[in-house]
Design a protein around this motif. Structure first.
Motif, PDB file in Angstrom:
ATOM      1  N   THR A   1       0.835  -1.206   0.000  1.00  0.00           N
ATOM      2  CA  THR A   1       0.000   0.000   0.000  1.00  0.00           C
ATOM      3  C   THR A   1       0.866   1.251   0.000  1.00  0.00           C
ATOM      4  OG1 THR A   1      -1.825  -1.111   1.154  1.00  0.00           O
ATOM      5  CG2 THR A   1      -1.741   1.292   1.307  1.00  0.00           C
ATOM      6  N   LEU A   2       1.885   1.268   0.841  1.00  0.00           N
ATOM      7  CA  LEU A   2       2.770   2.429   0.926  1.00  0.00           C
ATOM      8  C   LEU A   2       3.592   2.599  -0.350  1.00  0.00           C
ATOM      9  CD1 LEU A   2       4.012   2.014   4.624  1.00  0.00           C
ATOM     10  CD2 LEU A   2       2.295   3.623   3.759  1.00  0.00           C
ATOM     11  N   ARG A   3       4.141   1.516  -0.856  1.00  0.00           N
ATOM     12  CA  ARG A   3       5.012   1.594  -2.041  1.00  0.00           C
ATOM     13  C   ARG A   3       4.243   1.961  -3.314  1.00  0.00           C
ATOM     14  NH1 ARG A   3       8.025  -4.000  -2.073  1.00  0.00           N
ATOM     15  NH2 ARG A   3       9.024  -3.107  -3.941  1.00  0.00           N
ATOM     16  N   SER A   4       2.964   1.642  -3.343  1.00  0.00           N
ATOM     17  CA  SER A   4       2.154   1.953  -4.533  1.00  0.00           C
ATOM     18  C   SER A   4       1.417   3.277  -4.397  1.00  0.00           C
ATOM     19  CB  SER A   4       1.126   0.841  -4.767  1.00  0.00           C
ATOM     20  OG  SER A   4       0.156   0.821  -3.733  1.00  0.00           O
ATOM     21  N   GLY A   5       1.607   3.946  -3.276  1.00  0.00           N
ATOM     22  CA  GLY A   5       0.861   5.184  -3.061  1.00  0.00           C
ATOM     23  C   GLY A   5      -0.624   4.926  -2.906  1.00  0.00           C
ATOM     24  N   ALA A   6      -0.961   3.812  -2.241  1.00  0.00           N
ATOM     25  CA  ALA A   6      -2.360   3.412  -2.026  1.00  0.00           C
ATOM     26  C   ALA A   6      -3.103   3.310  -3.351  1.00  0.00           C
ATOM     27  CB  ALA A   6      -3.065   4.378  -1.078  1.00  0.00           C
ATOM     28  N   VAL A   7      -2.526   2.555  -4.273  1.00  0.00           N
ATOM     29  CA  VAL A   7      -3.130   2.396  -5.591  1.00  0.00           C
ATOM     30  C   VAL A   7      -4.555   1.877  -5.494  1.00  0.00           C
ATOM     31  CG1 VAL A   7      -2.182   0.053  -5.850  1.00  0.00           C
ATOM     32  CG2 VAL A   7      -2.805   1.356  -7.883  1.00  0.00           C
ATOM     33  N   GLN A   8      -4.837   1.049  -4.492  1.00  0.00           N
ATOM     34  CA  GLN A   8      -6.165   0.447  -4.372  1.00  0.00           C
ATOM     35  C   GLN A   8      -7.239   1.459  -4.005  1.00  0.00           C
ATOM     36  OE1 GLN A   8      -3.727   0.284  -2.143  1.00  0.00           O
ATOM     37  NE2 GLN A   8      -4.340  -0.611  -0.185  1.00  0.00           N
ATOM     38  N   LEU A   9      -6.838   2.638  -3.567  1.00  0.00           N
ATOM     39  CA  LEU A   9      -7.790   3.688  -3.227  1.00  0.00           C
ATOM     40  C   LEU A   9      -7.828   4.800  -4.269  1.00  0.00           C
ATOM     41  CD1 LEU A   9      -7.043   3.997   0.609  1.00  0.00           C
ATOM     42  CD2 LEU A   9      -8.857   2.684  -0.504  1.00  0.00           C
ATOM     43  N   ARG A  10      -6.664   5.253  -4.683  1.00  0.00           N
ATOM     44  CA  ARG A  10      -6.617   6.423  -5.566  1.00  0.00           C
ATOM     45  C   ARG A  10      -6.979   6.109  -7.018  1.00  0.00           C
ATOM     46  NH1 ARG A  10      -1.656   6.651  -8.325  1.00  0.00           N
ATOM     47  NH2 ARG A  10      -0.070   5.192  -7.527  1.00  0.00           N
ATOM     48  N   MET A  11      -6.938   4.829  -7.427  1.00  0.00           N
ATOM     49  CA  MET A  11      -7.235   4.502  -8.823  1.00  0.00           C
ATOM     50  C   MET A  11      -8.528   3.726  -8.966  1.00  0.00           C
ATOM     51  SD  MET A  11      -3.452   3.805 -10.445  1.00  0.00           S
ATOM     52  CE  MET A  11      -3.996   4.298 -12.084  1.00  0.00           C
ATOM     53  N   LEU A  12      -9.450   3.930  -8.036  1.00  0.00           N
ATOM     54  CA  LEU A  12     -10.742   3.245  -8.097  1.00  0.00           C
ATOM     55  C   LEU A  12     -11.513   3.542  -9.388  1.00  0.00           C
ATOM     56  CD1 LEU A  12     -12.788   1.409  -6.706  1.00  0.00           C
ATOM     57  CD2 LEU A  12     -13.686   3.417  -5.513  1.00  0.00           C
ATOM     58  N   PRO A  13     -11.572   4.801  -9.859  1.00  0.00           N
ATOM     59  CA  PRO A  13     -12.277   5.045 -11.131  1.00  0.00           C
ATOM     60  C   PRO A  13     -11.697   4.253 -12.296  1.00  0.00           C
ATOM     61  CG  PRO A  13     -11.901   7.105  -9.964  1.00  0.00           C
ATOM     62  CD  PRO A  13     -11.103   6.057  -9.249  1.00  0.00           C
ATOM     63  N   GLN A  14     -10.358   4.121 -12.341  1.00  0.00           N
ATOM     64  CA  GLN A  14      -9.724   3.366 -13.415  1.00  0.00           C
ATOM     65  C   GLN A  14     -10.064   1.879 -13.324  1.00  0.00           C
ATOM     66  OE1 GLN A  14      -8.209   4.667 -15.964  1.00  0.00           O
ATOM     67  NE2 GLN A  14      -7.708   2.697 -16.922  1.00  0.00           N
ATOM     68  N   MET A  15     -10.234   1.377 -12.102  1.00  0.00           N
ATOM     69  CA  MET A  15     -10.638  -0.023 -11.934  1.00  0.00           C
ATOM     70  C   MET A  15     -11.977  -0.283 -12.613  1.00  0.00           C
ATOM     71  SD  MET A  15      -9.832  -0.640  -7.900  1.00  0.00           S
ATOM     72  CE  MET A  15      -8.405   0.105  -7.122  1.00  0.00           C
ATOM     73  N   ILE A  16     -12.920   0.610 -12.393  1.00  0.00           N
ATOM     74  CA  ILE A  16     -14.265   0.441 -12.947  1.00  0.00           C
ATOM     75  C   ILE A  16     -14.239   0.565 -14.465  1.00  0.00           C
ATOM     76  CG2 ILE A  16     -16.603   1.381 -12.954  1.00  0.00           C
ATOM     77  CD1 ILE A  16     -16.058   2.313 -10.062  1.00  0.00           C
ATOM     78  N   ARG A  17     -13.495   1.548 -14.976  1.00  0.00           N
ATOM     79  CA  ARG A  17     -13.393   1.710 -16.434  1.00  0.00           C
ATOM     80  C   ARG A  17     -12.730   0.496 -17.078  1.00  0.00           C
ATOM     81  NH1 ARG A  17     -12.304   7.268 -15.119  1.00  0.00           N
ATOM     82  NH2 ARG A  17     -10.054   6.879 -15.094  1.00  0.00           N
ATOM     83  N   GLY A  18     -11.818  -0.141 -16.347  1.00  0.00           N
ATOM     84  CA  GLY A  18     -11.095  -1.276 -16.905  1.00  0.00           C
ATOM     85  C   GLY A  18     -11.978  -2.464 -17.243  1.00  0.00           C
TER      86      GLY A  18
END
Length: 491
Positions: free
Chosen positions: A32-49
């Motif tokens: 989480t720390l190394r990715s800059g909390a990718v699982q939170l900040r890129m939620l819109p991209q997850m849905i578009r994917g």
């Protein structure tokens, strides 16, 4: 219990308490720390994917499964009996506070899910029908340890498509027979088990594409049906929502476990059941992630991260609320599916028990298909001989048939132990390989900032070894090469 089962249970508890869960926690926070909390900040991209264009080959056919199909295959194994029985057990043992720890596990575990799915895409293999991959592949190609990949493949096959699928079949038969008023005749159980085995054979003998077609229909249907059922029950007890939320958060840090024990039992129960349900870190879902045709590994990593959320925050949470709004007093509560069943029937009447049986069938059958899919990818990792794949198919169908007829409690304990071993091997492999996932994330983000729909080719990470596909932009996208000036806007 027999001496063998006592040994298995003891070994499983020790493995999970002192190795699996600490690894999950440490790596989840680290990723989480190394990715800059990718699982939170890129939620819109997850849905578009989920609706991302599927690259085609020279004949205009999809190179492999679409992003959405790969998502439904992984969701088929994630969203299963554990979402009903497992959550019921967590609450009966750990109390309402266990739910909060399930949620926390999903947040940090989704970072692990992102890493393992992205690596599965990076190191995937191309065969005649599409793409294959998973932990066995990235262990061999990323770490150069084929023997360890072979060990993982064997453990996965024994644990998932055999042991766990036997349990799914048993649950279907048990649910159907218990719903027959006055008791089911002796022939009903074997008949149901035979029908489940026949249905399994009809799907798996058609190959991975038929599995994907079935799961992309079955998974949304069962999820919507169960969520609607849950929302209706919660709406009937709307006044209880506030107190339930309060008890979940309060008991997470202060409560005693319902079955006895201190706060440690609450945490352990919630985290373990959360991982069993959403599979983040197990090394199972990456087998589905690798099968997707996409233009950048990170795209499928994000889609699979969404799968962790879908499983925990939607399906598991609705089960928790069904139970807690209808039964605030958990004293002497029966663990497992009985707790959920009683809550549903108590709110809606006996007809809802029949509906739950239909939902349980859909959940368990979809899990059987998803876990079969994972096993097939690992059989092909070990050998490309056609007879081996056909033998695997026959054995899986046989396991489904036997599992529906014979109840063996030791199978449950063995599955727990084997899944723990699987998780340990996978998590230890992720630790050194995760740097590649974060390099891919950096590349993905840089292309998005440049206004491109990200496309990865292996020359973008110089010095990377063991990567088979991702040769050039035309191969990856199925389109002619383009420069940045011609690039379409980011989706």
């Amino acid at each position: 219990m027999s001496d063998l089962e006592n040994w298995i249970v003891g070994s499983s508890d020790t493995l999970w308490t002192w190795l699996v869960l600490p690894l999950v926690g440490v790596l989840g926070v680290s990723f989480t720390l190394r990715s800059g909390a990718v699982q939170l900040r890129m939620l819109p991209q997850m849905i578009r994917g989920l609706t991302d264009r599927t690259p085609t080959d020279e004949a205009g056919r999809a190179q492999s499964l679409s992003a959405f199909q790969a998502f439904t295959v992984s969701a088929a194994s994630r969203v299963g009996i554990g979402n009903i029985a497992g959550v019921g057990t967590a609450i009966a043992v750990g109390g309402p506070g266990a739910v909060a720890w399930m949620w926390l596990m999903a947040i940090f575990g989704s970072a692990t899910g992102f890493v393992e799915a992205t690596l599965a895409q990076l190191y995937k293999h191309r065969d005649a029908t599409g793409f294959r991959g998973g932990p066995a592949y990235y262990i061999q190609r990323g770490l150069g340890q084929r023997w360890l990949g072979f060990v993982l493949a064997i453990v996965l096959i024994v644990a998932a498509p055999f042991a766990v699928n036997m349990l799914q079949s048993f649950t279907i038969v048990e649910t159907v027979t218990s719903s027959v008023t006055g008791g089911a005749p002796a022939w009903v159980g074997p008949a149901v088990a035979s029908l489940v085995a026949i249905a399994t054979a009809a799907v798996v003998l058609g190959g991975t594409h038929r599995i994907a077609v079935v799961t992309e229909t079955l998974v949304p249907a069962m999820a919507v049906l169960y969520l609607v059922l849950g929302v209706v029950i919660v709406a009937l007890h709307v006044d209880a929502i506030g107190p339930v939320l309060g008890s979940i958060l309060h008991d997470a840090v202060t409560g005693q476990a319902v079955a006895g024990g201190a706060i440690g039992t609450v945490i352990l129960t919630g985290v373990q059941r959360g991982m069993f349900s959403n599979e983040a870190g197990f090394g199972t879902a990456p087998n589905a992630a690798a099968s997707a045709a996409t233009t950048h590994p990170v795209k499928q990593g994000l889609v699979q991260t969404l799968g962790v959320y879908f499983d925990t925050f939607f399906v598991c949470s609705i089960t928790a609320f069904i139970i807690l709004v209808t039964r605030p007093d958990l004293a002497e509560a029966d663990p497992g599916i009985a707790l959920t069943h009683d809550a549903i029937v108590g709110s809606l009447g006996s007809w809802a028990g029949a509906l739950l049986s239909v939902i349980v069938f859909m959940l368990a059958f979809s899990t059987i298909l998803g876990l079969y899919f994972y096993g097939e990818a690992n059989v092909e990792f070990m050998t490309r001989r056609a007879w081996a794949l056909w033998l695997y198919r026959v054995l899986v169908v046989g396991a489904v048939l036997v599992g529906g007829i014979v109840s063996a409690s030791v199978v449950w304990s063995l599955a727990d132990l084997l899944l723990g071993v699987l998780a340990v091997v996978n998590l230890l492999a992720l630790a050194p390989l995760s740097r590649h996932a974060f390099a891919l994330l950096k590349d993905f983000s840089a292309q998005r900032r440049a206004g491109r729909d990200p496309v990865f080719t292996r020359d973008r990470l110089p010095g990377l070894r063991g990567v088979e596909v991702w040769e050039d932009e035309r191969t990856v996208t199925g389109l002619a090469p383009r420069d940045d000036a011609q690039a379409p806007p980011t989706r």
